[in-house]
Design an enzyme around this catalytic site. Structure first.
Site, PDB file in Angstrom:
ATOM      1  N   PRO A   1       1.024  -1.078   0.066  1.00  0.00           N
ATOM      2  CG  PRO A   1      -0.012  -0.740   2.071  1.00  0.00           C
ATOM      3  CD  PRO A   1       0.868  -1.966   1.196  1.00  0.00           C
TER       4      PRO A   1
ATOM      5  CB  SER B   1      -0.036   7.230   1.161  1.00  0.00           C
ATOM      6  OG  SER B   1      -1.184   8.218   1.368  1.00  0.00           O
TER       7      SER B   1
ATOM      8  CB  CYS C   1       1.038   4.870   8.928  1.00  0.00           C
ATOM      9  SG  CYS C   1       1.281   6.384   8.016  1.00  0.00           S
TER      10      CYS C   1
ATOM     11  CE  LYS D   1       3.375  -2.318   4.539  1.00  0.00           C
ATOM     12  NZ  LYS D   1       3.725  -0.938   5.072  1.00  0.00           N
TER      13      LYS D   1
ATOM     14  N   GLY E   1       7.179  -2.251  -2.380  1.00  0.00           N
ATOM     15  CA  GLY E   1       6.699  -0.701  -2.682  1.00  0.00           C
ATOM     16  C   GLY E   1       7.457   0.140  -3.625  1.00  0.00           C
TER      17      GLY E   1
HETATM   18  C1  LIG Z   1       5.135   7.070  -0.824  1.00  0.00           C
HETATM   19  C2  LIG Z   1       4.878   5.923   0.159  1.00  0.00           C
HETATM   20  C3  LIG Z   1       3.456   5.777   0.669  1.00  0.00           C
HETATM   21  C4  LIG Z   1       3.220   4.991   1.544  1.00  0.00           C
HETATM   22  N1  LIG Z   1       1.949   4.787   1.834  1.00  0.00           N
HETATM   23  C5  LIG Z   1       1.719   3.687   2.688  1.00  0.00           C
HETATM   24  C6  LIG Z   1       0.468   3.126   3.141  1.00  0.00           C
HETATM   25  O1  LIG Z   1      -0.461   4.015   2.680  1.00  0.00           O
HETATM   26  N2  LIG Z   1       0.384   2.226   4.033  1.00  0.00           N
HETATM   27  C7  LIG Z   1       1.103   1.310   4.457  1.00  0.00           C
HETATM   28  O2  LIG Z   1       0.846   0.349   5.236  1.00  0.00           O
HETATM   29  N3  LIG Z   1       2.419   1.746   4.042  1.00  0.00           N
HETATM   30  C8  LIG Z   1       2.666   2.671   3.276  1.00  0.00           C
HETATM   31  N4  LIG Z   1       4.122   2.893   2.982  1.00  0.00           N
HETATM   32  C9  LIG Z   1       5.084   2.061   3.322  1.00  0.00           C
HETATM   33  C10 LIG Z   1       5.334   0.558   2.236  1.00  0.00           C
HETATM   34  O3  LIG Z   1       4.084  -0.161   2.169  1.00  0.00           O
HETATM   35  C11 LIG Z   1       6.484  -0.075   2.311  1.00  0.00           C
HETATM   36  O4  LIG Z   1       6.214  -0.655   3.661  1.00  0.00           O
HETATM   37  C12 LIG Z   1       7.710   0.555   2.498  1.00  0.00           C
HETATM   38  O5  LIG Z   1       7.807   1.297   1.407  1.00  0.00           O
HETATM   39  C13 LIG Z   1       8.986  -0.285   2.675  1.00  0.00           C
HETATM   40  O6  LIG Z   1       8.889  -1.145   1.603  1.00  0.00           O
HETATM   41  P1  LIG Z   1       9.906  -0.785   0.176  1.00  0.00           P
HETATM   42  O7  LIG Z   1      11.279  -0.923   0.766  1.00  0.00           O
HETATM   43  O8  LIG Z   1       9.667  -2.128  -0.706  1.00  0.00           O
HETATM   44  O9  LIG Z   1       9.470   0.388  -0.603  1.00  0.00           O
HETATM   45  C14 LIG Z   1       4.274   3.785   1.908  1.00  0.00           C
HETATM   46  C15 LIG Z   1       5.750   4.009   1.226  1.00  0.00           C
HETATM   47  C16 LIG Z   1       5.731   5.027   0.626  1.00  0.00           C
HETATM   48  C17 LIG Z   1       7.133   5.364   0.068  1.00  0.00           C
END
Ligand SMILES: Cc1cc2nc3c(=O)[nH]c(=O)nc-3n(C[C@H](O)[C@H](O)[C@H](O)COP(=O)(O)O)c2cc1C
Length: 336
Positions: free
Chosen positions: A16, A18, A97, A136, A221
């Site tokens: 997810p 945002s 979050c 999460k 993500g």
């Molecule tokens: C721009 C952005 C928005 C995010 N929004 C959410 C969200 O709405 N809900 C959530 O659980 N995590 C959110 N995250 C965290 C991601 O889901 C993820 O846990 C985090 O980016 C680490 O994973 P990655 O290294 O694959 O990016 C967000 C991350 C980013 C970069």
């Protein structure tokens, strides 16, 4: 991987995000073979106040997990039930979050500091929905309060079907490296599927996470930004293989067009250019001389100007690549 009775077509799932994982983005990821897509987090309180008209769940993305954040167990349970009624394939509760505006309301990562409240929320939501329920989480609030295992066990006891862990603390935000060891510890502590998350940017890294931690699935993500192709290997046996060739320039340019059309159909003409610019930035990141193209991007406000700029940029990169391969051929024939 199975969430409750829900069999996923791939163990790679879209995180997810945002402002990013809207309807068009989810559709692209799903189209590539992603096993489960999440909505961006949705405020349960906000949903009750404003209605759910912003949320579109279509069969072509099934299963879509609707991620909710909030602090009131009754409201979360009521909204989860509404989301299920709208076609959510699963419900996810955000306990990770780190954003100030979320944490100060007691929601997101702040909830991890109050296991009793987490329990109350999960018990109430579980009673109201039949679709798989997931959470999460992060590692904990800070290094002195790492309680991912405690929260995971509570979740399992409450009938939660899977846990995603992003092993950084709230205080850490996105700094440092995700502590994959903790993913393995959570996996060994519970008997429900565990989805590992954090710093996976290629299929081989997804494979590494699976092997090192024993997790059941991998959530991606930032690695999916401008890169829906990351989901194209459905089967984890193939994740170890880096794509023989990265997406070609033509594939990238076509993907931008496709993304634009989906965005336009979803949001309408107005606002589409603004919405798509960040994706164009990601689709072109790392290509030759992208810096000067990127600095031009933010000034483009009209669709025609945007596409003209995209087209001439791709044309430039193509000619430059041809030139470089010609030069290296020449060098080889001289030195050889
Ligand atoms: C721009 C952005 C928005 C995010 N929004 C959410 C969200 O709405 N809900 C959530 O659980 N995590 C959110 N995250 C965290 C991601 O889901 C993820 O846990 C985090 O980016 C680490 O994973 P990655 O290294 O694959 O990016 C967000 C991350 C980013 C970069």
């Amino acid at each position: 991987m199975k969430l409750g009775n829900l069999q996923l077509s791939s163990n790679l799932v879209l995180a997810p995000m945002s402002g990013i994982t809207d309807y068009p983005f989810r559709r692209l990821a799903k189209g590539m073979g992603c096993g489960l897509v999440f909505t961006e987090m949705v405020s349960a309180e906000g949903w009750l106040r404003k209605g759910e008209s912003f949320l579109k769940i279509e069969k072509d993305q099934y299963p879509v997990s609707v991620q909710l954040f909030g602090v009131d167990p009754d409201i979360l349970a009521e909204v989860a039930q509404m989301a299920e009624g709208m076609g959510a394939g699963a419900i996810d509760i955000n306990l990770g979050c780190p954003a100030k505006q979320v944490v100060k309301t007691g929601a997101g990562a702040d909830l991890m500091r109050f296991p009793e409240r987490v329990k109350e929320i999960l018990v109430k939501v579980r009673r109201k929905v039949d679709v798989p329920l997931t959470i999460k989480i992060r590692s904990g609030w800070d290094n002195e309060h790492i309680n991912a295992i405690e929260i995971s066990r509570i979740a399992e006891d409450c009938g939660v079907d899977a846990i995603t862990i992003h092993p950084r603390t709230r205080v850490q935000g996105f700094r440092g490296r995700a502590d994959w060891n903790l993913i393995g510890e959570v996996k060994r502590a519970v008997n429900i599927p565990v989805i590992g998350n954090g710093d996976v940017t290629t299929p081989p890294l997804a494979k590494k996470m699976l092997e090192e931690t024993g997790c059941d699935g991998v959530m991606i993500g930032r690695g999916a930004l401008g890169n829906p192709w990351i989901f194209r290997y459905k089967n984890s046996e193939h994740w170890g293989r880096e794509p023989a060739t990265p997406p070609s320039l033509e594939e990238r340019e076509n993907m931008i067009h496709h993304h634009f059309l989906l965005t336009q159909a979803f949001y309408g003409e107005k606002g589409t250019v603004k919405e798509i610019r960040k994706h164009v930035y990601w689709y072109t990141k790392g290509l030759s001389c992208c810096g000067s193209f990127h600095s031009k991007l933010s000034g483009l406000r009209e669709k025609e100007a945007l596409f003209e700029a995209i087209h001439s940029y791709f044309d430039f990169v193509q000619r430059r690549n041809q030139c470089q391969s010609f030069e290296s051929m020449e060098t080889r024939s001289v030195t050889g």
